[in-house]
Design a protein around this motif. Structure first.
Motif: not given
Length: 122
Positions: A13-15, A83-85, A90-91, A114-121
């Motif tokens: 989540q955001d933050g 922190n504080l995403l 997201t990328a 190869q990369g790792t996905q980060v998703t912040v909602s």
């Protein structure tokens, strides 16, 4: 053959916070500079942070005060504490290495994971 493998991505989540890890195998990268880059859908790959072979670190203005890059040469590893995403973080995050001083340009790096996905909602 050197291989870089990232881990630690996920959805938050955001933050929230995440810690990315990158482990190199095949050869010691002690004298290499290493960095984190990210690429969002439809955008170019961009610099996030880098760590010289010694102790110098550099951060993109967009992550200063929120992200920290660190390195453990004994483990041939690179880390990114986030922190504080924010949703704009997201990328897909990539670990990279180059034989030389740290650079901001992705094209300057010859080794990539190869990369790792980060998703912040929000």
């Amino acid at each position: 053959q050197v291989r870089l493998v990232e881990s630690g991505g996920g959805s938050v989540q955001d933050g929230g916070s995440l810690r990315l890890s990158c482990v190199a195998s095949g050869r010691s990268l002690d004298i290499y500079s290493m960095g984190w880059f990210r690429q969002a859908p439809g955008k170019e790959r961009e610099f996030v942070a880098s760590h010289s072979w010694s102790t110098n670190t550099y951060l993109s203005d967009s992550v200063v005060g929120r992200f920290t890059i660190s390195r453990d040469k004994a483990k041939n590893s690179l880390y990114l504490q986030m922190n504080l995403l924010k949703p704009e973080d997201t990328a897909v995050y990539y670990c990279a290495a180059r034989d030389g001083i740290p650079k901001y340009e992705p094209t300057a790096y010859e080794l990539w994971g190869q990369g790792t996905q980060v998703t912040v909602s929000s």
